[in-house]
Design a protein around this motif. Structure first.
Motif, PDB file in Angstrom:
ATOM      1  N   PRO A  48       0.815  -1.232   0.000  1.00  0.00           N
ATOM      2  CA  PRO A  48       0.000   0.000   0.000  1.00  0.00           C
ATOM      3  C   PRO A  48       0.838   1.268   0.000  1.00  0.00           C
ATOM      4  CG  PRO A  48      -0.816  -1.565   1.611  1.00  0.00           C
ATOM      5  CD  PRO A  48       0.472  -2.124   1.087  1.00  0.00           C
ATOM      6  N   ALA A  49       2.029   1.221   0.586  1.00  0.00           N
ATOM      7  CA  ALA A  49       2.869   2.422   0.615  1.00  0.00           C
ATOM      8  C   ALA A  49       3.360   2.788  -0.778  1.00  0.00           C
ATOM      9  CB  ALA A  49       4.062   2.193   1.538  1.00  0.00           C
ATOM     10  N   ASN A  50       3.607   1.805  -1.610  1.00  0.00           N
ATOM     11  CA  ASN A  50       4.133   2.074  -2.946  1.00  0.00           C
ATOM     12  C   ASN A  50       3.059   2.074  -4.023  1.00  0.00           C
ATOM     13  OD1 ASN A  50       6.741   2.298  -2.036  1.00  0.00           O
ATOM     14  ND2 ASN A  50       7.168   0.129  -2.303  1.00  0.00           N
ATOM     15  N   LEU A  51       1.864   1.656  -3.688  1.00  0.00           N
ATOM     16  CA  LEU A  51       0.832   1.526  -4.712  1.00  0.00           C
ATOM     17  C   LEU A  51       0.443   2.877  -5.294  1.00  0.00           C
ATOM     18  CD1 LEU A  51      -0.737  -0.676  -6.086  1.00  0.00           C
ATOM     19  CD2 LEU A  51      -2.540  -0.388  -4.416  1.00  0.00           C
ATOM     20  N   HIS A  52       0.314   3.900  -4.459  1.00  0.00           N
ATOM     21  CA  HIS A  52      -0.054   5.206  -4.979  1.00  0.00           C
ATOM     22  C   HIS A  52       1.091   5.855  -5.755  1.00  0.00           C
ATOM     23  CE1 HIS A  52       2.042   6.348  -1.317  1.00  0.00           C
ATOM     24  NE2 HIS A  52       2.156   7.557  -1.809  1.00  0.00           N
ATOM     25  N   LYS A  53       2.323   5.472  -5.469  1.00  0.00           N
ATOM     26  CA  LYS A  53       3.462   6.014  -6.207  1.00  0.00           C
ATOM     27  C   LYS A  53       3.556   5.418  -7.609  1.00  0.00           C
ATOM     28  CE  LYS A  53       6.260   6.649  -2.078  1.00  0.00           C
ATOM     29  NZ  LYS A  53       7.451   6.191  -1.366  1.00  0.00           N
ATOM     30  N   ASN A  54       3.187   4.145  -7.734  1.00  0.00           N
ATOM     31  CA  ASN A  54       3.314   3.455  -9.010  1.00  0.00           C
ATOM     32  C   ASN A  54       2.175   3.772  -9.976  1.00  0.00           C
ATOM     33  OD1 ASN A  54       5.605   2.289  -8.060  1.00  0.00           O
ATOM     34  ND2 ASN A  54       4.622   0.386  -7.463  1.00  0.00           N
ATOM     35  N   SER A  55       0.990   4.031  -9.446  1.00  0.00           N
ATOM     36  CA  SER A  55      -0.155   4.241 -10.331  1.00  0.00           C
ATOM     37  C   SER A  55      -0.398   5.733 -10.512  1.00  0.00           C
ATOM     38  CB  SER A  55      -1.402   3.580  -9.755  1.00  0.00           C
ATOM     39  OG  SER A  55      -1.719   4.165  -8.508  1.00  0.00           O
ATOM     40  N   THR A  56      -0.722   6.107 -11.711  1.00  0.00           N
ATOM     41  CA  THR A  56      -1.024   7.504 -11.989  1.00  0.00           C
ATOM     42  C   THR A  56      -2.532   7.674 -12.031  1.00  0.00           C
ATOM     43  OG1 THR A  56      -0.966   7.098 -14.352  1.00  0.00           O
ATOM     44  CG2 THR A  56       1.083   7.811 -13.330  1.00  0.00           C
ATOM     45  N   SER A  57      -2.990   8.768 -11.459  1.00  0.00           N
ATOM     46  CA  SER A  57      -4.429   9.033 -11.484  1.00  0.00           C
ATOM     47  C   SER A  57      -4.736   9.888 -12.706  1.00  0.00           C
ATOM     48  CB  SER A  57      -4.859   9.754 -10.211  1.00  0.00           C
ATOM     49  OG  SER A  57      -4.153  10.970 -10.091  1.00  0.00           O
ATOM     50  N   PRO A  58      -5.828   9.601 -13.370  1.00  0.00           N
ATOM     51  CA  PRO A  58      -6.167  10.385 -14.561  1.00  0.00           C
ATOM     52  C   PRO A  58      -6.545  11.819 -14.180  1.00  0.00           C
ATOM     53  CG  PRO A  58      -7.907   8.833 -14.051  1.00  0.00           C
ATOM     54  CD  PRO A  58      -6.782   8.546 -13.102  1.00  0.00           C
ATOM     55  N   GLN A  59      -6.053  12.750 -14.957  1.00  0.00           N
ATOM     56  CA  GLN A  59      -6.336  14.158 -14.715  1.00  0.00           C
ATOM     57  C   GLN A  59      -7.555  14.580 -15.536  1.00  0.00           C
ATOM     58  OE1 GLN A  59      -4.696  15.972 -12.482  1.00  0.00           O
ATOM     59  NE2 GLN A  59      -3.480  14.162 -12.004  1.00  0.00           N
ATOM     60  N   PRO A  60      -8.454  15.348 -14.937  1.00  0.00           N
ATOM     61  CA  PRO A  60      -9.640  15.790 -15.685  1.00  0.00           C
ATOM     62  C   PRO A  60      -9.240  16.779 -16.800  1.00  0.00           C
ATOM     63  CG  PRO A  60      -9.579  16.800 -13.535  1.00  0.00           C
ATOM     64  CD  PRO A  60      -8.462  15.817 -13.563  1.00  0.00           C
ATOM     65  N   LYS A  61      -9.954  16.681 -17.899  1.00  0.00           N
ATOM     66  CA  LYS A  61      -9.705  17.583 -19.018  1.00  0.00           C
ATOM     67  C   LYS A  61     -10.978  18.365 -19.328  1.00  0.00           C
ATOM     68  CE  LYS A  61      -6.242  14.786 -21.329  1.00  0.00           C
ATOM     69  NZ  LYS A  61      -5.861  14.134 -22.572  1.00  0.00           N
ATOM     70  N   ALA A  62     -10.789  19.604 -19.727  1.00  0.00           N
ATOM     71  CA  ALA A  62     -11.936  20.423 -20.113  1.00  0.00           C
ATOM     72  C   ALA A  62     -12.393  20.018 -21.497  1.00  0.00           C
ATOM     73  CB  ALA A  62     -11.558  21.902 -20.102  1.00  0.00           C
ATOM     74  N   VAL A  63     -13.702  19.903 -21.663  1.00  0.00           N
ATOM     75  CA  VAL A  63     -14.265  19.489 -22.942  1.00  0.00           C
ATOM     76  C   VAL A  63     -15.189  20.592 -23.424  1.00  0.00           C
ATOM     77  CG1 VAL A  63     -15.689  17.760 -24.101  1.00  0.00           C
ATOM     78  CG2 VAL A  63     -14.151  17.069 -22.276  1.00  0.00           C
ATOM     79  N   ASN A  64     -15.052  21.000 -24.674  1.00  0.00           N
ATOM     80  CA  ASN A  64     -15.943  22.006 -25.263  1.00  0.00           C
ATOM     81  C   ASN A  64     -17.163  21.301 -25.842  1.00  0.00           C
ATOM     82  OD1 ASN A  64     -14.176  24.063 -24.692  1.00  0.00           O
ATOM     83  ND2 ASN A  64     -13.057  23.794 -26.605  1.00  0.00           N
ATOM     84  N   LEU A  65     -18.313  21.611 -25.265  1.00  0.00           N
ATOM     85  CA  LEU A  65     -19.551  21.018 -25.756  1.00  0.00           C
ATOM     86  C   LEU A  65     -20.151  21.920 -26.827  1.00  0.00           C
ATOM     87  CD1 LEU A  65     -21.084  19.833 -22.386  1.00  0.00           C
ATOM     88  CD2 LEU A  65     -19.917  18.457 -24.082  1.00  0.00           C
ATOM     89  N   PRO A  66     -20.871  21.350 -27.788  1.00  0.00           N
ATOM     90  CA  PRO A  66     -21.453  22.182 -28.863  1.00  0.00           C
ATOM     91  C   PRO A  66     -22.599  23.033 -28.383  1.00  0.00           C
ATOM     92  CG  PRO A  66     -21.948  19.874 -29.246  1.00  0.00           C
ATOM     93  CD  PRO A  66     -21.082  19.957 -28.043  1.00  0.00           C
TER      94      PRO A  66
END
Length: 66
Positions: A48-66
């Motif tokens: 558990p100590a290394n699990l958060h270091k190894n995995s990357t969390s997806p970053q939210p992206k702005a989306v332009n809606l029509p």
């Protein structure tokens, strides 16, 4: 040394079987060694100590809606 083609094939099969058996024993010994050590490779990667270091969390992206 060999009398005929059958003797050569039999010798080649014995040599191949010997090489495969030695390789299998080495792999099994390595697997047992790493499973029995306290600081095994798998424990280091999934702790558990290394699990958060190894995995990357997806970053939210702005989306332009029509």
């Amino acid at each position: 040394m060999y009398n005929n083609f059958t003797d050569r094939n039999a010798s080649r099969r014995r040599n191949t079987a010997l090489v495969l058996a030695v390789g299998l024993h080495i792999a099994l010994a390595a697997a047992l060694y790493y499973a029995s050590t306290e600081n095994s490779v798998n424990n280091q990667l999934t702790s558990p100590a290394n699990l958060h270091k190894n995995s990357t969390s997806p970053q939210p992206k702005a989306v332009n809606l029509p």
